[in-house]
Design a protein around this motif. Structure first.
Motif, PDB file in Angstrom:
ATOM      1  N   PRO A  33       0.809  -1.218   0.000  1.00 28.91           N
ATOM      2  CA  PRO A  33       0.000   0.000   0.000  1.00 28.91           C
ATOM      3  C   PRO A  33       0.845   1.272   0.000  1.00 28.91           C
ATOM      4  O   PRO A  33       1.735   1.441   0.830  1.00 28.91           O
ATOM      5  CB  PRO A  33      -0.804  -0.113   1.303  1.00 28.91           C
ATOM      6  N   VAL A  86      -4.578   2.459   3.263  1.00 27.48           N
ATOM      7  CA  VAL A  86      -5.409   1.431   2.629  1.00 27.48           C
ATOM      8  C   VAL A  86      -6.200   2.060   1.483  1.00 27.48           C
ATOM      9  O   VAL A  86      -7.419   2.165   1.532  1.00 27.48           O
ATOM     10  CB  VAL A  86      -6.353   0.789   3.673  1.00 27.48           C
ATOM     11  N   ARG A 113      -8.029  -3.016  -6.204  1.00 27.57           N
ATOM     12  CA  ARG A 113      -7.916  -4.468  -6.048  1.00 27.57           C
ATOM     13  C   ARG A 113      -9.230  -5.066  -5.552  1.00 27.57           C
ATOM     14  O   ARG A 113      -9.505  -6.233  -5.787  1.00 27.57           O
ATOM     15  CB  ARG A 113      -6.793  -4.814  -5.069  1.00 27.57           C
ATOM     16  N   GLU A 142       2.764  -5.289   3.708  1.00 26.81           N
ATOM     17  CA  GLU A 142       2.120  -4.167   4.398  1.00 26.81           C
ATOM     18  C   GLU A 142       3.063  -3.121   4.978  1.00 26.81           C
ATOM     19  O   GLU A 142       2.616  -2.163   5.605  1.00 26.81           O
ATOM     20  CB  GLU A 142       1.183  -4.686   5.507  1.00 26.81           C
TER      21      GLU A 142
HETATM   22  S1  SF4 Z   1      -3.519  -6.589   1.728  1.00 27.50           S
HETATM   23 FE1  SF4 Z   1      -4.872  -4.894   2.306  1.00 27.50          FE
HETATM   24  S2  SF4 Z   1      -3.481  -3.140   2.631  1.00 27.50           S
HETATM   25 FE2  SF4 Z   1      -2.330  -4.709   1.520  1.00 27.50          FE
HETATM   26  S3  SF4 Z   1      -2.527  -4.139  -0.635  1.00 27.50           S
HETATM   27 FE3  SF4 Z   1      -4.144  -5.623  -0.189  1.00 27.50          FE
HETATM   28  S4  SF4 Z   1      -5.916  -4.429   0.392  1.00 27.50           S
HETATM   29 FE4  SF4 Z   1      -4.149  -3.064   0.489  1.00 27.50          FE
END
Ligand code: SF4
Lengths: 220, 290
Positions: free
Chosen positions: B212, B217, B224, B269
């Protein structure tokens, strides 16, 4: 063991449980420790909160909590306006503090009566929080069970008096801690209990001589 | 039930000639020591909040605190209403709803973690869209949520549903598999088809990292969610046509776990790798946080 509501739910305010829900809870906790409507708030963000609070809306979440909102309140994102309309003034700062969890905030609240309280808390993930310090005294409150925070003069016999009241009312203590800044000064007793507590019991404890304030903090 | 195998769930459902949702509801009532009605009531609350989140974000002037996102659900809805979509209104509506819920999350609105806040748009988008298109009542949608949660529980038990632990395959991927399962059951597919739909949807997102931009977020998370909804339709269509996954669903889930374990921390993350490390992402980060 996981259940369906660990997968679907909770209903929450975005964007992330540690930046929103956790921050709201710390704010709300600080308000209940103050025990009255705050009119002024100084907010010091530490660590990663200091770097990212704007983008994540942590500022709004903290103010929402100070205003008494819950973590799923739809008004959180408008909390700064709600504060302005409701007579709460606030300032945000970024501050340095050694050895703290990356998502930590220090709150100083002043109520209408002139009373102030300083609370330091961390948002430790998944919306969980830890209150680390109240008025300079170290505490460790998770907010997972109901807690009683009693601020009193540091004189002998206080724990006994308070625990008698609880015992007489059939309340089971699961954790108790006592902290003070100096001998004979102001002390903070933190008691975590099983189950709920009647508001009337707070009154009884409050009326014990040398107790300055008693607040019930419900599990969050 | 232990929720450690999707195939096992499918097998029991086929054997007892019930839907997966019925099986899960009955089991959860026992485990939570509550009546089935009570549990369905709580699930109904979730469904209502989900529905609201698929509408709340559709607003032209919507902006998140960071300024990085907002307004896309509205654009998508315009395209659907003006008949400018390639795949027709069903997919278009689902994309609109997925963007809406995710933008609502980014803009501090109320959402339902499903399984997480980052992936909160996928399951609601798919359910609400077919609910409207097929004129299903809420009772049917609530039941579909039990099937979806069962899949989510297995993934959480055997792999992960957190981006920090398993990358985005674990968040948007899991949500997509849950949605695919719900779609197949709602369309009258067999429990075996539910399993294949889960496997197919997950296989298509294996390896997806969590990167991200600025740690928020928003980018790429919101889009996505649109992808995750589309992926659920793809997997459900294939499974309902009788197409089978060559790799059994539980092995796919295990593969997801091993891939997640191999991922570098920069791709889980921490906003240190992938899209988050691009020059443009760094520029945004500077703009937002100084
Ligand atoms: S896991 Fe959650 S924070 Fe990470 S890219 Fe996917 S949607 Fe975004």
């Amino acid at each position: 063991m996981l259940g369906v509501f660990d997968i679907i739910g909770p209903v929450m305010i975005g964007p992330s449980s540690s930046h929103t829900a956790g921050a709201v809870r710390i704010g709300k906790y600080a308000r209940s420790i103050l025990g009255e409507k705050p009119i002024r708030a100084w907010i010091g963000f530490v660590g990663s909160f200091a770097k990212t609070y704007r983008g994540h809306g942590t500022d709004k979440a903290i103010i929402a909590g100070i205003l008494g909102m819950d973590a799923d309140d739809g008004r959180i994102r408008d909390s700064l306006d709600v504060a302005a309309a409701g007579g709460l003034s606030y300032t945000f700062e970024t501050i340095e503090m050694e050895g703290m969890h990356p998502n930590t905030v220090s709150l100083e609240l002043e109520g209408g009566s002139g009373r102030t309280v300083n609370v330091i808390g961390s948002s430790v993930g998944g919306g969980n929080i830890l209150i680390n310090r109240i008025n300079g005294a170290e505490v460790l409150i998770s907010g997972k069970s109901t807690a009683l925070i009693i601020i009193h003069l540091d004189i002998p016999g206080m724990i006994g008096k308070v625990s008698n009241v609880l015992g007489d009312n059939g309340i089971n203590i699961n954790k108790i801690s006592l902290n003070r800044e100096e001998k004979g000064g102001i002390a903070i007793m933190t008691i975590e209990i099983d189950g709920d507590i009647e508001p009337a019991i707070q009154q009884i404890i409050q009326s014990i001589p040398n107790v300055l304030s008693a607040s019930i903090l419900n599990a969050v | 039930m232990k929720y450690d195998s999707v195939s096992e769930l499918c097998r029991i459902a086929e054997e007892e000639k019930v839907r997966i949702s019925e099986l899960v509801l009955k089991d959860q009532a026992v485990q939570m020591e509550k009546s089935e009605e009570e549990i369905k009531g709580t699930m109904r609350t979730m469904l209502k909040a989900m529905r609201a989140s698929t509408k709340e974000g559709i607003e032209p002037g919507k902006r998140s605190s960071s300024g990085l996102s907002g307004g896309d659900a509205y654009k998508m809805q315009q395209a659907v209403e003006e008949g400018r979509t390639i795949c027709g209104p069903v997919l278009g509506k689902a994309l609109t709803k997925a963007l809406s819920a995710s933008e609502t999350n980014a803009c501090m609105g109320r959402v339902v973690a499903a399984p997480t806040a980052g992936s909160c748009g996928i399951l609601p988008a798919v359910l609400m869209t077919v609910g409207e298109e097929w004129e299903l009542d809420d009772e049917q949608l609530v039941m579909a949520l039990f099937t979806a949660s069962a899949v989510g529980m297995v993934i959480a038990n055997k792999a992960s549903i957190s981006g920090a632990e398993g990358g985005c395959q674990a968040e948007c991927g899991s949500a997509s598999a849950m949605a695919a399962a719900a779609l197949v059951e709602l369309n009258g597919g067999t429990p075996a088809m539910v399993g294949h739909a889960c496997a197919i949807s997950l296989k298509s997102v294996l390896g997806l990292v969590c990167d991200p931009v600025a740690g928020l977020v928003e980018v790429p998370c919101i889009k996505r969610n649109a992808m995750g909804a589309a992926n659920a339709f793809v997997a459900a269509e294939l499974a309902l046509a009788g197409i089978e996954s060559r790799i059994p669903v539980d092995e796919v889930i295990h593969a997801m776990k091993t891939i997640g374990d191999c991922m570098l921390p920069a791709l889980k993350e921490t906003a240190e790798g992938g899209l988050a490390a691009t020059p443009t992402a760094k520029k945004y980060m500077k703009q937002i946080f100084g």
